[in-house]
Write a protein that holds these residues in place. Structure first.
Motif, PDB file in Angstrom:
ATOM      1  N   UNK A 126       5.016 -25.309  42.053  1.00 28.57           N
ATOM      2  CA  UNK A 126       5.031 -24.689  40.734  1.00 28.57           C
ATOM      3  C   UNK A 126       4.473 -23.295  40.808  1.00 28.57           C
ATOM      4  N   UNK A 127       3.656 -22.916  39.801  1.00 28.42           N
ATOM      5  CA  UNK A 127       3.028 -21.602  39.832  1.00 28.42           C
ATOM      6  C   UNK A 127       1.924 -21.603  40.867  1.00 28.42           C
ATOM      7  N   UNK A 143      -6.204 -21.764  40.317  1.00 26.30           N
ATOM      8  CA  UNK A 143      -7.360 -20.960  39.934  1.00 26.30           C
ATOM      9  C   UNK A 143      -7.237 -20.446  38.511  1.00 26.30           C
ATOM     10  N   UNK A 144      -6.198 -20.869  37.817  1.00 19.69           N
ATOM     11  CA  UNK A 144      -5.891 -20.272  36.526  1.00 19.69           C
ATOM     12  C   UNK A 144      -6.555 -21.029  35.383  1.00 19.69           C
ATOM     13  N   UNK A 183       3.169 -27.702  32.688  1.00 23.75           N
ATOM     14  CA  UNK A 183       4.378 -26.897  32.942  1.00 23.75           C
ATOM     15  C   UNK A 183       4.215 -26.079  34.222  1.00 23.75           C
ATOM     16  N   UNK A 184       3.003 -25.513  34.403  1.00 18.49           N
ATOM     17  CA  UNK A 184       2.750 -24.651  35.559  1.00 18.49           C
ATOM     18  C   UNK A 184       2.858 -25.440  36.864  1.00 18.49           C
ATOM     19  N   UNK A 194       4.454 -15.411  34.353  1.00 21.13           N
ATOM     20  CA  UNK A 194       3.480 -16.390  33.872  1.00 21.13           C
ATOM     21  C   UNK A 194       4.112 -17.096  32.681  1.00 21.13           C
ATOM     22  N   UNK A 195       3.984 -18.421  32.635  1.00 15.02           N
ATOM     23  CA  UNK A 195       4.549 -19.160  31.504  1.00 15.02           C
ATOM     24  C   UNK A 195       3.825 -18.822  30.205  1.00 15.02           C
TER      25      UNK A 195
END
Lengths: 333, 290
Positions: free
Chosen positions: A283-284, A289-290, A296-297, A315-316
């Motif tokens: 995924x992302x 670390x976000x 979703x990510x 970025x979503x």
């Protein structure tokens, strides 16, 4: 629109890894992907800052742009010359029209060559300009504010700042359209840094050369760049005009970087380790670390998309963020 | 690093030589090596007697005004034989080392610049050669092909080449990822140009040191094989076969063995110290300090 000086198109760089025996037995990964697919462009006469932490692939991208990294996909166009893969001819053309400055200026000068020889080496390599090389050396050294007698010195006899100037002179020897500058301020103290940045700005103004400016230093980037591309794990996660990056950063990683610079305590620092390139998150890739990561990510990798004129982000949740328009200091969860 | 030191050292090539000669060991060693070289080149002029002139009346005489180092069992002048032996020793050292250097350097360059497979194969070959017991290997070769100067040179070339191979290969591997080499590539320099203008000059230092250190070893091989009767054949004089003859008469005339051993010891010391001083003189950090 005018044609960009540097146009990197879906560039993919992979390095082979593993031992000979392991490769023969087909055990383990055979390569590590440094740049999965990178696109960016530098307009003529402008400076694009390429920003990221160490290990994000900035230097690799700089080297790949002139064919000094194993390219396994995509293409590069410099000054209208298109090169991709292994054919050496277009790369030779590209290297004629561009120049590179290295992170460690002293190490990028051959210890057994005089500075005069080093500065005019591009001329010697390309064969042209057979006039008076000593004269040209003095001219180039003068361009960066060094006395002609530097031509007879050796790299170990000069200071770091002087070595940096010598590499600037060398980069300009062939009057290139593009200079790829890798951390040109690394290892210089602040006053020398300032001098160098002014010199680069002045040279750009006079010679119309474009820069790909690779750095991890946001303050420096803010000072000299027209646009900024933020890199994370070999991908561009955000690209925008320099002002926009600082005033309205859209990607959580960009925001964290800017906060980390302003932070006095540890609250601004990005949590967690940079994931291994050999083991990229699904995924992302920033989701580990976000602060905004959702389901979703993890499922779907975000694509780089335009959210405003000349402002792209992958970025979503970028829209929700820009809507809030936080002035650089927003408490995170 | 102030500007003053920068101006003080302008021409590093000559500075290296000056540094070498200004250190006491370096100066003495250079002097001794020069003496050996002159003795070898000008042997017929320097030697007081014909090295092969037999004089049975004067056999096994101790040192005297007429014969500085005395005479051997056939009444030949020992000093003259040593001087002509120097010729043999240095000739073999020079040609043998040059052959070893050529072979080792070529293999090292190919291994360092080539692919992984080529590198692995060459490393395997050189490690295999290094693992051979030198004396047995040499005796085997001499037994098959007979004792001759050519055989000696082949033995030396084969046994010494791995040393040069290793130094050159490792140095090339380091240089290959050096920033100034990548910088040259970024300007569009060809492989040949990079190798010739950036790698070779940076290889010369370590190789010079290795040569100076290797020459005593080569002299040792020649002397050793000659001592065993498998190297230089009498009546041609060599330090090794003189030592062997002196050993036979060591009870009646010990001065023969001593005289023959002297140049072996002296040349070993001289070349080793020259190598060490050269290494110090070539060290760029020392260049800055002075």
């Amino acid at each position: 629109m005018t044609r960009p000086v540097l146009d990197v198109q879906s560039l993919r760089v992979q390095y082979p890894v593993g031992t000979l025996v392991g490769r023969l037995l087909r055990r383990g990964p055979r390569e590590v992907t440094i740049l999965p697919e990178v696109s960016l462009s530098v307009p003529p006469g402008q400076t694009l800052g390429l920003i990221g932490e160490s290990g994000s692939g900035k230097t690799t991208l700089g080297r790949a742009a002139i064919g000094l990294a194993p390219i396994s996909g995509g293409a590069v166009e410099i000054a209208g010359i298109r090169a991709s893969g292994g054919d050496p001819k277009p790369w030779a053309q590209i290297r004629k029209r561009s120049a590179m400055m290295f992170q460690d200026a002293v190490a990028s000068l051959d210890p057994r060559m005089t500075l005069g020889q080093s500065v005019t080496e591009p001329l010697a390599v390309q064969g042209g300009h057979d006039g008076n090389r000593r004269e040209r050396a003095a001219e180039l050294l003068g361009l960066v504010g060094l006395a002609p007698d530097f031509a007879d010195r050796y790299p170990h006899q000069i200071s770091g700042g002087q070595a940096r100037r010598v590499t600037v002179a060398r980069a300009l020897a062939l009057e290139p359209e593009l200079v790829i500058a890798d951390e040109p301020t690394a290892g210089l103290d602040l006053s020398v840094q300032g001098e160098l940045l002014n010199l680069l700005g002045d040279l750009q103004h006079r010679l119309g050369v474009s820069f790909l400016f690779i750095t991890h230093n946001l303050a420096v980037a803010r000072h000299v760049t027209d646009r900024i591309a933020i890199m994370y794990l070999g991908r561009i996660v955000e690209e925008a005009p320099t002002r926009t990056i600082f005033d309205a950063p859209a990607h959580p990683y960009t925001r964290a970087l800017i906060r980390a610079r302003q932070a006095t305590g540890s609250d601004g620092l990005i949590e967690g380790e940079v994931p291994s390139l050999a083991n990229r998150p699904a995924g992302c890739e920033f989701r580990t670390r976000c602060p905004l990561a959702t389901g979703l990510c993890a499922r779907e990798a975000p694509q780089l998309r335009q959210i405003a004129g000349g402002h792209s982000v992958s970025c979503h949740h970028a829209d929700a963020q820009s809507a809030a328009r936080p002035k650089n200091k927003q408490p995170t969860g | 690093m102030s500007n003053r030191t920068a101006i003080a050292t302008r021409a590093p090539r000559f500075a290296t030589l000056r540094r070498l000669l200004s250190s006491p060991t370096g100066g003495l060693a250079s002097l001794a090596v020069a003496a050996f070289v002159i003795a070898a080149i000008a042997a017929p002029l320097v030697a007081p007697y014909d090295p092969n002139a037999i004089n049975p009346i004067n056999r096994m005489q101790g040192p005297s005004a007429a014969h500085w180092l005395g005479t051997d069992q056939l009444g030949r002048d020992l000093l003259s034989r040593i001087i002509f032996g120097t010729r043999t020793a240095l000739y073999i050292a020079l040609v043998g080392t040059a052959a070893a250097l050529g072979v080792g350097m070529a293999m090292g360059m190919i291994a360092g610049l080539g692919g992984k497979v080529v590198d692995s194969v060459l490393v395997l070959i050189n490690d295999s050669i290094k693992s051979l017991p030198l004396v047995l290997f040499a005796l085997a070769l001499v037994t098959i092909y007979g004792a001759s100067i050519a055989a000696l040179i082949v033995i030396i070339a084969i046994s010494m080449a791995p040393g040069y191979f290793r130094v050159v290969r490792n140095q090339v591997l380091v240089l290959r990822s050096a920033d100034f080499v990548i910088a040259a590539q970024s300007m569009g320099a060809s492989r040949l140009r990079v190798a010739a203008t950036h790698m070779l000059p940076n290889l010369i230092g370590p190789i010079l040191v290795l040569i100076a250190m290797d020459i005593p070893a080569v002299i040792g091989i020649e002397s050793g094989l000659s001592f065993l009767g498998q190297g230089i054949q009498p009546p041609k004089s060599s330090w090794g076969n003189m030592l062997s003859e002196g050993y036979t008469y060591v009870r009646q005339a010990p001065h023969i063995a001593v005289a023959a051993g002297l140049p072996i010891v002296l040349s070993t010391i001289a070349f080793t110290f020259l190598g060490e001083s050269l290494r110090d003189a070539l060290d760029p950090r020392r260049a800055v300090r002075r």
